[in-house]
Motif scaffolding. Sequence first.
Motif, PDB file in Angstrom:
ATOM      1  N   ILE A  49      44.243  36.388 -18.406  1.00  0.00           N
ATOM      2  CA  ILE A  49      45.165  36.706 -19.179  1.00  0.00           C
ATOM      3  C   ILE A  49      44.481  37.713 -20.185  1.00  0.00           C
ATOM      4  O   ILE A  49      43.657  36.963 -21.043  1.00  0.00           O
ATOM      5  CB  ILE A  49      45.956  35.927 -19.415  1.00  0.00           C
ATOM      6  N   ALA A  50      44.921  39.000 -20.397  1.00  0.00           N
ATOM      7  CA  ALA A  50      44.505  40.085 -21.697  1.00  0.00           C
ATOM      8  C   ALA A  50      45.312  39.860 -22.430  1.00  0.00           C
ATOM      9  O   ALA A  50      46.417  40.127 -22.848  1.00  0.00           O
ATOM     10  CB  ALA A  50      44.249  41.696 -21.159  1.00  0.00           C
ATOM     11  N   MET A  51      44.670  39.231 -24.174  1.00  0.00           N
ATOM     12  CA  MET A  51      45.613  38.983 -25.169  1.00  0.00           C
ATOM     13  C   MET A  51      45.289  39.690 -26.357  1.00  0.00           C
ATOM     14  O   MET A  51      44.628  40.710 -26.063  1.00  0.00           O
ATOM     15  CB  MET A  51      45.249  37.655 -25.876  1.00  0.00           C
TER      16      MET A  51
ATOM     17  N   HIS B 277      44.601  45.574 -12.955  1.00  0.00           N
ATOM     18  CA  HIS B 277      43.454  45.230 -13.053  1.00  0.00           C
ATOM     19  C   HIS B 277      43.391  43.795 -13.303  1.00  0.00           C
ATOM     20  O   HIS B 277      41.786  43.344 -13.087  1.00  0.00           O
ATOM     21  CB  HIS B 277      42.094  45.989 -13.596  1.00  0.00           C
ATOM     22  N   ILE B 278      44.719  43.283 -14.020  1.00  0.00           N
ATOM     23  CA  ILE B 278      44.166  41.443 -14.093  1.00  0.00           C
ATOM     24  C   ILE B 278      45.472  40.834 -14.277  1.00  0.00           C
ATOM     25  O   ILE B 278      46.627  41.213 -13.652  1.00  0.00           O
ATOM     26  CB  ILE B 278      44.311  41.140 -15.672  1.00  0.00           C
ATOM     27  N   HIS B 279      45.366  39.276 -14.168  1.00  0.00           N
ATOM     28  CA  HIS B 279      46.988  38.962 -13.925  1.00  0.00           C
ATOM     29  C   HIS B 279      47.919  38.668 -14.680  1.00  0.00           C
ATOM     30  O   HIS B 279      49.166  38.685 -14.142  1.00  0.00           O
ATOM     31  CB  HIS B 279      45.901  36.911 -13.770  1.00  0.00           C
ATOM     32  N   GLY B 280      47.841  38.675 -16.018  1.00  0.00           N
ATOM     33  CA  GLY B 280      48.940  39.358 -16.751  1.00  0.00           C
ATOM     34  C   GLY B 280      47.916  39.542 -18.259  1.00  0.00           C
ATOM     35  O   GLY B 280      47.036  39.778 -18.715  1.00  0.00           O
ATOM     36  N   PHE B 281      49.540  39.315 -18.986  1.00  0.00           N
ATOM     37  CA  PHE B 281      48.854  39.944 -20.476  1.00  0.00           C
ATOM     38  C   PHE B 281      49.839  38.419 -21.483  1.00  0.00           C
ATOM     39  O   PHE B 281      50.253  37.339 -21.094  1.00  0.00           O
ATOM     40  CB  PHE B 281      50.220  40.896 -20.989  1.00  0.00           C
ATOM     41  N   GLY B 282      48.606  38.576 -22.947  1.00  0.00           N
ATOM     42  CA  GLY B 282      49.300  37.649 -23.964  1.00  0.00           C
ATOM     43  C   GLY B 282      49.558  38.138 -25.291  1.00  0.00           C
ATOM     44  O   GLY B 282      48.752  39.030 -25.526  1.00  0.00           O
ATOM     45  N   VAL B 283      50.666  37.749 -25.444  1.00  0.00           N
ATOM     46  CA  VAL B 283      50.476  38.498 -26.370  1.00  0.00           C
ATOM     47  C   VAL B 283      51.355  36.827 -27.809  1.00  0.00           C
ATOM     48  O   VAL B 283      51.313  35.840 -26.822  1.00  0.00           O
ATOM     49  CB  VAL B 283      52.020  39.319 -27.254  1.00  0.00           C
ATOM     50  N   ALA B 284      51.145  37.200 -28.802  1.00  0.00           N
ATOM     51  CA  ALA B 284      51.657  36.435 -30.500  1.00  0.00           C
ATOM     52  C   ALA B 284      53.244  35.837 -30.069  1.00  0.00           C
ATOM     53  O   ALA B 284      54.032  34.952 -29.884  1.00  0.00           O
ATOM     54  CB  ALA B 284      51.554  36.538 -31.654  1.00  0.00           C
TER      55      ALA B 284
END
Length: 204
Positions: free
Chosen positions: A20-22, A42-49
Motif C-alpha cells: 500500500i503506497a502512502m 504495480h501495487i495493491h493499493g494506496f494510503g492517504v491521510a
Amino acid sequence: TNLLHNLKTLQNQAQQSKIIAMVKANGYGHGICQISENLENHIHGFGVARIDEALFLRQAGIKAPIMLAEGVFQKDDLEICARQNFEPVFHNALQLEWIADSKLSKPIKAWIKINSGMNRLGLDFAESKAAHQILSDNKNIIQPIGIMSHLACADEKNHSLNNSQISTFKNFIANLPGEKSLNNSAGIINFPENNYDIIRPGLS
C-alpha cells in the motif's frame, strides 16, 4: 523510472507482502496523481491521510483500494467508504460509535490501529482488544479486520522503542485473523522480518 526502481527495491525486501503506497501530502510533494498513476498497476493499493485525498484520486481515475490512514472524520464518510472502496482505519472511540450506529449500503474493509508506542494515533492495548471485538461483530465490516500499527523510530535501527513496539504488536495479533501491517519505509529496510501481509512505504 526512478519511482518504479525504488518500488522494485522495496518489493524485493518484502517479497511475500502486498504494497500500500502512502501518497498523502500530495505524494510527499511529488504530485499525488502522477505518482499514483505510475504505481497503480504495480501495487495493491494506496494510503492517504483523509477522505478528500482519496476522493481526489478517484476523480483522477485511480481504481485501486485506498486506505484512509486517519479514518473518517464524520459519520457520513462511512457510506462514502462503502461506495468508493475506501478502507478506513479505526483508531478512536468516536469512530467506533459511528460504525456501530450505521447501516451501510455494503460492507467495508476496515483496519484497526493499535498504539504500540508512537503515541500519535491509535487505541491503547486494552482499548484495541475491545474495539477489535466490536468491529468483528459489526455487519458493516468485511471480516476479518486488518490490524496495523506504526513504528515511531524505525529509521534508528537500534532505538529501544523499536523492540518494544514490535513486541507489543506481536502480542496483540497473536491468534487473531486478518491482514497485518506494521512497517513503514524505514521498517521495511531495517526490520524485514516484520513485513507481514502489507507494507506501507511512503517517502522511500
